[in-house]
Each structure stands twice: as C-alpha cells, then as structure tokens.
Scaffold this motif. Structure first.
Motif, PDB file in Angstrom:
ATOM      1  N   ALA A   1      97.647 -54.048 -85.891  1.00 16.86           N
ATOM      2  CA  ALA A   1      96.268 -53.595 -85.750  1.00 16.86           C
ATOM      3  C   ALA A   1      95.371 -54.276 -86.780  1.00 16.86           C
ATOM      4  O   ALA A   1      95.836 -54.796 -87.795  1.00 16.86           O
ATOM      5  N   GLY A   2      94.078 -54.248 -86.521  1.00 19.26           N
ATOM      6  CA  GLY A   2      93.102 -54.689 -87.498  1.00 19.26           C
ATOM      7  C   GLY A   2      92.923 -56.189 -87.575  1.00 19.26           C
ATOM      8  O   GLY A   2      93.394 -56.951 -86.731  1.00 19.26           O
ATOM      9  N   TYR A   3      92.231 -56.610 -88.620  1.00 20.70           N
ATOM     10  CA  TYR A   3      91.935 -58.020 -88.850  1.00 20.70           C
ATOM     11  C   TYR A   3      91.623 -58.219 -90.331  1.00 20.70           C
ATOM     12  O   TYR A   3      91.394 -57.250 -91.067  1.00 20.70           O
ATOM     13  N   PRO A   4      91.596 -59.464 -90.792  1.00 19.24           N
ATOM     14  CA  PRO A   4      91.429 -59.684 -92.234  1.00 19.24           C
ATOM     15  C   PRO A   4      89.983 -59.881 -92.676  1.00 19.24           C
ATOM     16  O   PRO A   4      89.119 -60.289 -91.902  1.00 19.24           O
ATOM     17  N   LEU A   5      89.765 -59.587 -93.925  1.00 21.23           N
ATOM     18  CA  LEU A   5      88.583 -60.020 -94.659  1.00 21.23           C
ATOM     19  C   LEU A   5      89.009 -61.195 -95.523  1.00 21.23           C
ATOM     20  O   LEU A   5      89.941 -61.082 -96.322  1.00 21.23           O
ATOM     21  N   LEU A   6      88.339 -62.323 -95.348  1.00 20.64           N
ATOM     22  CA  LEU A   6      88.612 -63.508 -96.158  1.00 20.64           C
ATOM     23  C   LEU A   6      87.608 -63.548 -97.305  1.00 20.64           C
ATOM     24  O   LEU A   6      86.398 -63.612 -97.076  1.00 20.64           O
ATOM     25  N   THR A   7      88.100 -63.477 -98.527  1.00 21.02           N
ATOM     26  CA  THR A   7      87.227 -63.557 -99.697  1.00 21.02           C
ATOM     27  C   THR A   7      87.278 -64.975-100.251  1.00 21.02           C
ATOM     28  O   THR A   7      88.363 -65.510-100.505  1.00 21.02           O
ATOM     29  N   VAL A   8      86.100 -65.567-100.421  1.00 20.45           N
ATOM     30  CA  VAL A   8      85.968 -66.969-100.827  1.00 20.45           C
ATOM     31  C   VAL A   8      85.364 -67.019-102.227  1.00 20.45           C
ATOM     32  O   VAL A   8      84.277 -66.474-102.467  1.00 20.45           O
ATOM     33  N   GLU A   9      86.076 -67.674-103.160  1.00 24.27           N
ATOM     34  CA  GLU A   9      85.560 -67.868-104.513  1.00 24.27           C
ATOM     35  C   GLU A   9      85.589 -69.358-104.844  1.00 24.27           C
ATOM     36  O   GLU A   9      86.649 -69.989-104.843  1.00 24.27           O
ATOM     37  N   VAL A  10      84.406 -69.900-105.094  1.00 29.74           N
ATOM     38  CA  VAL A  10      84.272 -71.331-105.364  1.00 29.74           C
ATOM     39  C   VAL A  10      84.234 -71.548-106.878  1.00 29.74           C
ATOM     40  O   VAL A  10      83.481 -70.882-107.595  1.00 29.74           O
ATOM     41  N   ASP A  11      85.045 -72.483-107.347  1.00 27.08           N
ATOM     42  CA  ASP A  11      85.045 -72.859-108.759  1.00 27.08           C
ATOM     43  C   ASP A  11      84.038 -73.987-108.930  1.00 27.08           C
ATOM     44  O   ASP A  11      84.318 -75.148-108.627  1.00 27.08           O
ATOM     45  N   TYR A  12      82.848 -73.647-109.390  1.00 23.28           N
ATOM     46  CA  TYR A  12      81.781 -74.636-109.461  1.00 23.28           C
ATOM     47  C   TYR A  12      81.918 -75.547-110.675  1.00 23.28           C
ATOM     48  O   TYR A  12      81.300 -76.607-110.719  1.00 23.28           O
ATOM     49  N   GLU A  13      82.743 -75.172-111.627  1.00 23.34           N
ATOM     50  CA  GLU A  13      82.920 -76.011-112.806  1.00 23.34           C
ATOM     51  C   GLU A  13      84.036 -77.025-112.623  1.00 23.34           C
ATOM     52  O   GLU A  13      83.886 -78.202-112.941  1.00 23.34           O
ATOM     53  N   ASN A  14      85.172 -76.566-112.096  1.00 25.71           N
ATOM     54  CA  ASN A  14      86.345 -77.436-112.011  1.00 25.71           C
ATOM     55  C   ASN A  14      86.670 -77.900-110.593  1.00 25.71           C
ATOM     56  O   ASN A  14      87.544 -78.743-110.397  1.00 25.71           O
ATOM     57  N   GLY A  15      85.994 -77.302-109.588  1.00 27.42           N
ATOM     58  CA  GLY A  15      86.299 -77.643-108.209  1.00 27.42           C
ATOM     59  C   GLY A  15      87.369 -76.732-107.637  1.00 27.42           C
ATOM     60  O   GLY A  15      88.118 -76.067-108.359  1.00 27.42           O
ATOM     61  N   GLY A  16      87.458 -76.712-106.324  1.00 32.48           N
ATOM     62  CA  GLY A  16      88.446 -75.891-105.636  1.00 32.48           C
ATOM     63  C   GLY A  16      87.843 -74.604-105.089  1.00 32.48           C
ATOM     64  O   GLY A  16      86.838 -74.094-105.599  1.00 32.48           O
ATOM     65  N   ILE A  17      88.462 -74.104-104.024  1.00 33.22           N
ATOM     66  CA  ILE A  17      88.025 -72.853-103.384  1.00 33.22           C
ATOM     67  C   ILE A  17      89.245 -71.951-103.261  1.00 33.22           C
ATOM     68  O   ILE A  17      90.237 -72.315-102.625  1.00 33.22           O
ATOM     69  N   THR A  18      89.169 -70.784-103.851  1.00 33.96           N
ATOM     70  CA  THR A  18      90.253 -69.807-103.736  1.00 33.96           C
ATOM     71  C   THR A  18      89.968 -68.883-102.560  1.00 33.96           C
ATOM     72  O   THR A  18      88.891 -68.287-102.474  1.00 33.96           O
ATOM     73  N   LEU A  19      90.947 -68.787-101.663  1.00 33.09           N
ATOM     74  CA  LEU A  19      90.845 -67.906-100.506  1.00 33.09           C
ATOM     75  C   LEU A  19      91.831 -66.763-100.678  1.00 33.09           C
ATOM     76  O   LEU A  19      93.006 -66.991-100.982  1.00 33.09           O
ATOM     77  N   THR A  20      91.371 -65.546-100.470  1.00 30.63           N
ATOM     78  CA  THR A  20      92.225 -64.363-100.560  1.00 30.63           C
ATOM     79  C   THR A  20      91.955 -63.481 -99.349  1.00 30.63           C
ATOM     80  O   THR A  20      90.809 -63.348 -98.916  1.00 30.63           O
ATOM     81  N   GLN A  21      93.008 -62.903 -98.796  1.00 29.65           N
ATOM     82  CA  GLN A  21      92.822 -62.049 -97.627  1.00 29.65           C
ATOM     83  C   GLN A  21      93.332 -60.639 -97.865  1.00 29.65           C
ATOM     84  O   GLN A  21      94.224 -60.401 -98.684  1.00 29.65           O
ATOM     85  N   GLU A  22      92.744 -59.702 -97.143  1.00 25.51           N
ATOM     86  CA  GLU A  22      93.178 -58.318 -97.086  1.00 25.51           C
ATOM     87  C   GLU A  22      92.715 -57.752 -95.752  1.00 25.51           C
ATOM     88  O   GLU A  22      91.789 -58.288 -95.132  1.00 25.51           O
ATOM     89  N   ARG A  23      93.373 -56.702 -95.299  1.00 25.74           N
ATOM     90  CA  ARG A  23      92.887 -56.076 -94.062  1.00 25.74           C
ATOM     91  C   ARG A  23      91.545 -55.419 -94.329  1.00 25.74           C
ATOM     92  O   ARG A  23      91.366 -54.736 -95.345  1.00 25.74           O
ATOM     93  N   PHE A  24      90.602 -55.639 -93.425  1.00 26.17           N
ATOM     94  CA  PHE A  24      89.265 -55.080 -93.609  1.00 26.17           C
ATOM     95  C   PHE A  24      89.175 -53.696 -92.987  1.00 26.17           C
ATOM     96  O   PHE A  24      89.547 -53.493 -91.827  1.00 26.17           O
ATOM     97  N   PHE A  25      88.683 -52.760 -93.782  1.00 23.48           N
ATOM     98  CA  PHE A  25      88.360 -51.424 -93.291  1.00 23.48           C
ATOM     99  C   PHE A  25      86.895 -51.145 -93.555  1.00 23.48           C
ATOM    100  O   PHE A  25      86.373 -51.471 -94.625  1.00 23.48           O
ATOM    101  N   LEU A  26      86.241 -50.513 -92.608  1.00 22.03           N
ATOM    102  CA  LEU A  26      84.847 -50.155 -92.813  1.00 22.03           C
ATOM    103  C   LEU A  26      84.716 -49.044 -93.842  1.00 22.03           C
ATOM    104  O   LEU A  26      83.727 -48.965 -94.568  1.00 22.03           O
ATOM    105  N   SER A  27      85.727 -48.200 -93.930  1.00 25.35           N
ATOM    106  CA  SER A  27      85.706 -47.128 -94.920  1.00 25.35           C
ATOM    107  C   SER A  27      86.137 -47.673 -96.277  1.00 25.35           C
ATOM    108  O   SER A  27      87.196 -48.300 -96.406  1.00 25.35           O
ATOM    109  N   SER A  28      85.334 -47.403 -97.290  1.00 28.54           N
ATOM    110  CA  SER A  28      85.654 -47.890 -98.628  1.00 28.54           C
ATOM    111  C   SER A  28      86.826 -47.140 -99.245  1.00 28.54           C
ATOM    112  O   SER A  28      87.426 -47.597-100.224  1.00 28.54           O
ATOM    113  N   SER A  29      87.184 -45.988 -98.674  1.00 33.53           N
ATOM    114  CA  SER A  29      88.274 -45.195 -99.236  1.00 33.53           C
ATOM    115  C   SER A  29      89.614 -45.457 -98.554  1.00 33.53           C
ATOM    116  O   SER A  29      90.615 -44.831 -98.905  1.00 33.53           O
ATOM    117  N   ALA A  30      89.645 -46.348 -97.593  1.00 39.15           N
ATOM    118  CA  ALA A  30      90.887 -46.630 -96.879  1.00 39.15           C
ATOM    119  C   ALA A  30      91.912 -47.261 -97.810  1.00 39.15           C
ATOM    120  O   ALA A  30      91.575 -48.040 -98.711  1.00 39.15           O
TER     121      ALA A  30
END
Length: 957
Positions: A521-550
C-alpha cells in the motif's frame, strides 16, 4: 452577528468544493475511507467452491411489464446449464442465486437420465452468501457433462441502482412515457437475473432467449438475434446467437418499445452502432465518431482486431437514460449513462464532452482488457480497470489530440491517487476482497487511478514500444481466460527481457519493482537535499502519510528517478535516469546555485520535498520565469506543497511563499490542484466566517490575472483546455464572491430568461448558479421549467446544480422535494442532494430540516440498499456543512430516532469528523491567514469584501 452579516449581504459564504470536471463528487470526505479488511480464512465462505464448473448456459427469460396485473414488472426464468465436476466425490453443486423464488430443479446425466437429488432437501438457499446448494444422492462423475435445469421467478428492480435486471423509463418522440428493461450485472449481479456461477473466473458460453410483449420489438444483447418465435398472447421470443466464452457479469440485454440505432458506421464488421431512445435520433454522431476511431486504434495497437474476437459479437453502444455508473463494458453491447452519449456542442458542457472521449476509450479497451482476458477474482480488479483507465486517456489522446488527454491524465488519475493513497488505511492494488461490500469497495481510486498511474510509470521505464509488446503478449497468452497478477508479470518480464529495456539500471530487479508496487500500500515521499558547496544530491525516501502523527513503516519503494536542472532544463526525457531501490542515495551534481526539479511531468507516483534553499530557488524561478519549469511540474509543485503543508512537512508560511507565483499563473493544470488545495482550507474556515471572507479575498487576489486573461466569454476556436480552465476558474471565482464574475453571469442568465438569449454551454455552469443564487422565485421557476423540458441529460444535471444554489429556504425545500420525484433519475439523486449543500453555506440548516422531515422518503427514493450506499453518502455529507448548533440538533435527532438504522454509525462518525474540522479551523485560522497574507505577491480586497471585513470587525467589538 453572523446572521446579521448574512442579512446585510456582506460576508460571502461559499461552499464550493474543488470541482473536478470529470467526476461528479465534490463533497470532501473528511476522513479516510476504511476498508472492511478480513482474513481470507474467515470470509472465504463468500466464494464458490471450484469443484464444479459451468460450460454453457441456455437461458430463457419471459419478461412481463404492466400487462400482468398480478405480478407487474416481473419475469419467469428457465435455464439449462451444462456443468462438469472437476473433483471427485462431489455431492453438492453450489452456485449463486439472488432471485425471488426457485420453483424447481433437476439434473440430467449425459444420456438424459435424471440424477437423483436428496429426497428430503433437494436444494437449499443460503441468502447471506447468495448460494443455491443442490444436494445429490450420489457423487458426480469426473469431467462428464451434466445438464442442470432450474425454473425460477423474480421481479425487476425499480431503476438501475440495485443493478441486476431492472426497469427504467424514457419519453419517446411522441412525448409518451415508455418503460424499458435493462441489465447491469457487474460485478456480482447476474445472479439477480438467473442463477449462475457469478464469479469472473467461471467462464462459459451464454445463449439468451428473451420473450416479451410483441410491442417491445427493440431488443438488444451481446450478440445478434438468430431467430424470433411468435408466441401466444401477442408475445414474441428472440433467440440470440451464442456468446464467446466469458464471465457472467458481461451478459447484458435491453428490451424496449422504441429504442433504435441513432448513428452507425457500416464499414466495420460488425457495424459500430449507437443505440438510444427514439427522440435522440440524430444526436449520436459525436459518440459514433469516438467509438469508430477508438475501435480503429485498439485494432491496430493490440494487433488483435475486434472482429476476430468472436464472430457473433456486436459492437453496439447503448445510450441509457438510467445507469448506475458512467458505463459498463458488457461484451458486444456497452451501456453508458446517456449523459455521456448524447453530446451536442450547443448544449453540452465541455467537461462532459471531454470525459466522454476517455469513457468510450476506457470501455472499448475493456473489450480486450476485461473481456478477452478477465481478472481471476475482484482482488485483481486493477488489472481490468487500471489498463482501461490508462488507455482511456493515453489511447484517446492519439485519436483526439485536441483534448490534450495525455496531460489531463495527471489531474484525473495521478493527483486523485496520491490524495487517496496517503491515508493510513489504504490498501494495495492487489487486495484480498470476498464479501459483496468488499468487492464493491475495490472498484475505486486504487484500482482505477493508482492502477493507471502504475502502468504509466512502467511505460516510461520500459519504453512505449516494450509496453505495447507486453500488452500483446498478455492478451495472446491468455485469451478467454481468467488471469492474475502473475500472468501479467510474465508478459511484462518477457517483453522487457527480449527488448533489454532495463539494462541501464544496475542492481535493479524488475520482479521486486512489480511485486512491491502491486502488493504494498501507499507510495513514497522523495526528499531532495542539494549540497551547494561540494556538489551532489542526496535522495531519501519514506512512505508518505497525510497525517503527521502516522507511524513510519520503513517501506522501501523502487522509485523511477527523473529530474531537470536550471542548467539542463529538459522536461521531455521521461525514461528514468536512475532507479532508487534503497532508502537513500547520492546522485552526482556539480556545485551550483540552481534549481532542481524531480519527477518530470509528475509521471511517477510519488511526492517530492526539497531542502529550504532548493525550494527558494524554485520559488524564485516560478516568479521570475515560470515557463522555465514545465507546467505539469508547476502543477506537481502545487499539488505536493498543499499535501506537504497538511502533513506538516512544510509550514503554511513557507508553503504559501512557494505558491505566490499563482498570481501570474494561467495554466489549467496548475490551477486545478490549486483550487483543490484552497478549497480544503476554505472548508476548515467555513465556520469562522470572518476569516474565510479574508482568506477568500487573498485567493481572489491570486486569481485576478487568470480571470483577466480568460475573459468571461469563450472564443470560437479556443482550445479545449482553455475552455476547461475558464469553467473551473469562473465557477470558483463566482463562488468566492468575485463581483464581476457574479454580475456577468447574472446578466447572461437574465438575458436568457427574458429574451431567450442562448448561453454557450461552456459557461453555463456558473451562469445557472449565479442566476438562481442571486435571483428569486421567477428565476428558479424559469430554470425548473427549462429542466423539465430539456432533451439533454448533461444540461439537466447542470440545471439541477443551479437550482440547488437558491438561497430561499422555501425554494430550496422545493428543490429537495424534486430529488424525491421521478424526474430526477435515481442515479442523480444523491448528486442533486449534494448540490443543495454546495450551493450556499446557509442551505445546510434547511437541508437538515428536510432530512429530519422526509428521511423515510429519502431512503426509498434514493435506494438506500443500493451498492453505492447513497443514503450513507448524503447523511455523512450533511454533517460537514453544519455548524455546531446544527451538529447538536442533527446528533440529537439521530440518537433519538435513527439509532437502529443502517446509516447511524457512519453519520455519527461524520459528525465527529465535522467537529474536528471545525476545531482545526478555529485553532489555525490566524496561522492560515498570516501565511496567505505573507504569500500574496499582490492582492486587492474587492470593495465588497473590504466592506464585509470592516463591518464584521465593527460588529464584533
């Protein structure tokens, strides 16, 4: 104070929800849909044993209308079913039956000898499971043919809502009301017309024999009429050609006095025919064009021409005045709600015409995906419906590019799925169902929207060419068979292996990809963090819930990664550049202060969040050069930002900062999710009227440019998407109290009423609403009379929407009484009820009194025991529009008079959800207003709303 403001006409209290132009479901559901999840072991009893199978049915149904006073609108049935035992020691034959009475049963061996039944109990019924159990004195021989004879009687359902075999009505070209009989068997309602093995895996040949009064000469079914017999008492029996091997739910027929072919193309074998009531003659050409071109497309795409599927199949398309759903894919004879078949550019609103193209494509795709091959059981509904939904947009786009359907796929399916699939109780594509309620529930967002979105992801990943090959393999390997997710996987795996289209993805396993997306069930939230000083993009995933308490699940999804950057702004290469199969990874990128956008054109079924600096770079680009970012990704940003704010992944202040570019936006795909997002917030401010009025003024400030660019009158040759944009924008703006929109619409309505001026259907929705909302009894009577005399179901539905917008309690009560009448068809009653709530906030109290006074009539007229549960729906929706005083009155009435009814628990739950929404609005109103004010690039309070907020402030001092 509140009612004083209303009396002064100062505070605008609009109840408009996000109006999706394709689905008539505008009332927001306040809580997650919960599934009746049970184990297979406890509920498997609803399923038939597989020890006996049917091979062929000969079904004789004698239909009686008003001519049999003792049993009007009834039918007698006799059937002869050839069956085989597939296991040894079978002494019980179990099939489905939901008819009124079984009169007699006998079983004959292959040589015609009677097979003895149990002397004391030859058969028995188990109504809870709709089982007919035939008890034998001796076991059946293995793999030997037997003939089961069953004689029975039953009654036509009144209207289509309960499905099965039902009676409907229409007005013919002489102005005479006629009664007709129709069928709607999907998913488990063939058993209402004849006892049968009513599960999709039990495929057989069907041969129908229908008798009826000879005046009912217009009879249609899956196949053509082989012969007709004259019977006593001025009756006729039509004997139809046998069908292909198919599931029971695909059987269909229609019996009428004057239905006729209203458009046809005889260059095909079989001819493509549009069939409708006699006074719709000449109005089927648009539907014919759709069906002809989509038949041509699928013939070529699947390389299995329709006329090769079976020599007896027709290619008929029925325009039915009554139909419980939008359409149903019966093999050889698709039935549609007339709303989508009778299309006239001078009478039909564009959103209906637009959806009709996808609907015809959807149903024709079912001829291969659903009919030629069928899901083994409704747990795999998505195989039928996901493919049909995917082709409904992607295939129709190839033949009708003017509708831009490939782009509307996002707002129709991707956004819908992302919203629904973010709940904690959502289920996977492949989900175990057993009871009738569970089966009905699985015909919804997951099977249709997520199924289609999943297939679109696969197509991008393996290439359109390999996707097409996989479809062909699936069909060619499993014709006339029931299939499951493993059969489909085999076809995709074979095509992928042959074409080597996934070779560039190292450490990627297609088996895992398919397994996870289908069975989790469900689907992921992809969180993107760009390293503007050294280069590179860190990608992290977790299941996305609309409820913040899930609670986090740790689920890892294989995510197809596509992205563009400011220096490489290519939004057209949709084949993933990387497959993320772990929780996180780092992609190489040079150090540079530039925006990045992931999930190109939002073809992936996931959301994206960015680090703060990246969001700021995106936000600035959207303000400075919005066209540098593809409009489907601008739509994605809006859709994601509203969801991220609700889930507390973004603050509202920062979210509205990102969204301030909307003040310059004019694109349909961007405004569609914006209207949905704003509406969710407006609904929570519904009972904080002074805050809602201020919030509305901010929204209208955002909308100034798009309103100015669109104008109030359609251009002759404007694009379909432009028309749809105006429809949604003006409907929303008028509901928010935009003075010019209201006045322009009101003027057009008055011109129509006084001088007979024609109003372009592309703008009728807000014209009808404003005309009645701002008018009086004369305007209401005019539109009501127009409704009663219209020949167009789609325009009638828009008029019902307009009538429901009256502010006069007496007129609103008359409107609600209208929904109890025959003139509002049963499939439109719950929708029409909802229009009364959508029309104006103050309508809710009048609606409550109507419900309290007329609940018994509502239950009967709306057909409370129909599978869609319409009475549950309207009682739940009412709660979300009442203030606290109204909720107290509503709850007291429910507890004192309705505690033993089927709707009690769900209505009480809806009241609790409504109270939570009210409290959320009160607790967060100041925060929302501060965020909206801070995000407003430019805004100007209209004089109307400025007066409203000023006077409100004075009144509450």
């Amino acid at each position: 104070m509140f009612w004083l403001c209303l009396t002064l006409g100062i505070v605008v209290l609009s109840t408009a929800n996000a109006d999706h132009p394709f689905w008539i479901q505008e009332i927001e559901e306040l809580s997650d849909v919960s599934y009746d999840v049970v184990s297979r072991n406890t509920q498997r009893v609803y399923r038939l044993p597989e020890n006996v199978v049917p091979l062929r049915y000969d079904i004789y149904i004698d239909l009686y209308f008003a001519e049999r006073p003792g049993r009007p609108f009834s039918f007698d049935g006799s059937e002869f079913i050839i069956i085989q035992a597939r296991e040894e020691n079978v002494t019980n034959v179990i099939l489905h039956s939901n008819v009124d009475q079984i009169n007699s049963i006998s079983l004959l061996s292959e040589n015609g000898q009677p097979v003895p039944l149990d002397l004391f109990e030859p058969f028995n019924l188990e109504p809870q499971y709709h089982f007919l159990r035939i008890n034998l004195q001796q076991a059946l021989d293995l793999d030997r043919n037997y003939t089961l004879r069953i004689h029975y009687t039953s009654t036509m359902n009144d209207g289509p809502m309960k499905r099965g075999l039902w009676k409907g009505w229409y007005i013919d070209d002489q102005g005479v009301e006629r009664i007709y009989a129709g069928t709607h068997f999907q998913p488990y309602n063939a058993r209402q017309a004849f006892p049968c093995w009513d599960e999709p895996s039990f495929k057989a040949i069907f041969k129908l024999h229908l008798s009826k009064p000879s005046s009912y000469f217009a009879t249609f079914s899956n196949t053509g009429i082989e012969s007709s017999d004259a019977l006593p008492n001025n009756r006729t029996r039509d004997n139809f050609l046998e069908t292909p091997i198919m599931s029971s739910y695909l059987v269909t027929f229609l019996v009428s006095e004057s239905f006729q072919v209203i458009a046809s193309n005889t260059s095909f074998t079989p001819p493509v025919r549009i069939i409708g009531r006699s006074n719709a003659a000449g109005l089927g050409d648009h539907a014919l064009d759709l069906t002809v071109k989509m038949t041509e497309y699928f013939n070529e795409y699947f390389n299995i021409p329709y006329n090769t599927l079976h020599p007896n199949l027709l290619n008929d398309h029925i325009s039915s005045p009554d139909w419980a759903s939008a359409a149903t894919e019966n093999w050889g004879m698709v039935s549609y709600r007339e709303l989508y078949m009778i299309i006239d550019p001078r009478e039909t609103i564009m959103s209906v015409e637009h959806y009709a193209a996808t609907l015809v494509s959807h149903e024709l795709a079912h001829k291969w995906f659903g009919n030629l091959i069928t899901c083994f059981w409704w747990s795999n509904t998505w195989i039928n419906e996901g493919f049909a939904s995917y082709f409904g947009y992607m295939a129709a786009h190839q033949m009708f590019p003017r509708y831009d359907l490939h782009e509307h796929f996002n707002t129709r399916y991707v956004h819908n799925s992302l919203s629904f699939d973010s709940g904690q109780s959502t289920v996977p594509l492949n989900h175990e169902v057993n009871t009738p309620a569970q089966v009905t529930g699985h015909f919804g967002t997951i099977s249709y929207s997520k199924g289609a979105a999943f297939l679109k992801m696969i197509e991008d990943m393996i290439t359109p060419e390999t996707f097409r090959k996989a479809c062909q393999y699936f069909l060619l390997d499993n014709p006339y068979q029931a299939t499951d997710q493993y059969d489909l996987y085999d076809a995709f795996a074979r095509a992928v292996k042959e074409d080597n289209t996934l070779s560039e993805y190292s450490n990627f396993n297609f088996t895992d990809y398919y397994r996870i997306w289908v069975n989790e069930a469900g689907y992921p939230l992809l969180t993107v963090e760009v390293d503007y000083e050294n280069g590179g993009i860190t990608l992290t995933q977790e299941r996305f819930f609309l409820s913040s308490s899930a609670t986090a699940t740790g689920q890892i999804y294989p995510i197809p990664i596509t992205y563009a950057t400011e220096s490489r702004p290519d939004f057209t290469n949709l084949k993933p550049s990387y497959m993320l199969t772990t929780q996180s990874t780092v992609l190489p990128k040079e150090a540079a202060d530039e925006w990045v956008i992931f999930n190109l054109q939002q073809h992936g079924h996931y959301r994206v969040n960015y680090d703060r600096k990246t969001w700021n770079l995106i936000s600035q680009a959207l303000l400075d050069d919005p066209e540098s970012i593809h409009y489907l990704n601008r739509a994605q940003i809006v859709n994601d930002v509203f969801a991220l704010m609700r889930s507390e992944k973004l603050t509202y202040n920062f979210g509205f900062h990102i969204l301030k570019f909307l003040s310059n936006e004019t694109n349909y795909h961007v405004w569609n999710p914006a209207i949905s997002g704003y509406t969710w917030l407006r609904n929570r401010l519904r009972h904080v009227p002074e805050s809602q009025a201020i919030f509305d003024s901010y929204i209208l400030g955002y909308m100034d440019r798009v309103i100015d660019v669109l104008g109030y009158d359609p251009d002759l040759n404007e694009s379909v998407t432009t028309t749809l944009t105006r429809q949604e924008i003006m409907h929303f703006a008028c509901n928010l109290g935009h003075e010019a929109c209201i006045q322009n619409s009101r003027n057009k309505f008055v011109e129509m009423r006084v001088n007979g001026a024609w109003v372009d259907p592309r703008i009728r929705r807000h014209v009808y609403i404003a005309g009645v909302r701002q008018g009086g009894q004369q305007d209401f009577e005019f539109l009501l009379n127009r409704f009663r005399n219209s020949n167009f179901a789609n325009d009638q539905l828009e008029m019902l929407r307009g009538l429901g917008a009256t502010r006069d309690p007496q007129l609103l009560t008359r409107y609600l009484e209208l929904t109890l009448e025959k003139s509002v068809r049963s499939h439109d009653k719950a929708t029409s009820f909802n229009y009364a709530l959508l029309g104006n906030q103050e309508n809710a109290y009048t609606v409550l009194q109507f419900v309290k006074n007329r609940i018994s009539e509502i239950r009967e007229a709306y057909v409370q025991d129909a599978p869609p549960n319409p009475v549950h729906t309207v009682l739940n929706n009412l709660a979300s529009y009442l203030d606290e005083a109204g909720l107290v009155e509503y709850e007291e009435w429910l507890r004192s008079t309705q505690s033993n009814t089927a709707q009690f628990n769900s209505a009480i739950s809806a009241i609790n959800s409504a109270r939570n929404a009210i409290q959320w609005g009160r607790d967060n109103a100041d925060m929302i207003l501060a965020a909206a004010r801070g995000g407003a690039a430019t805004f100007m309070l209209s004089s109307f709303l400025l007066t409203a907020t000023t006077l409100f402030a004075l009144l509450i001092q």
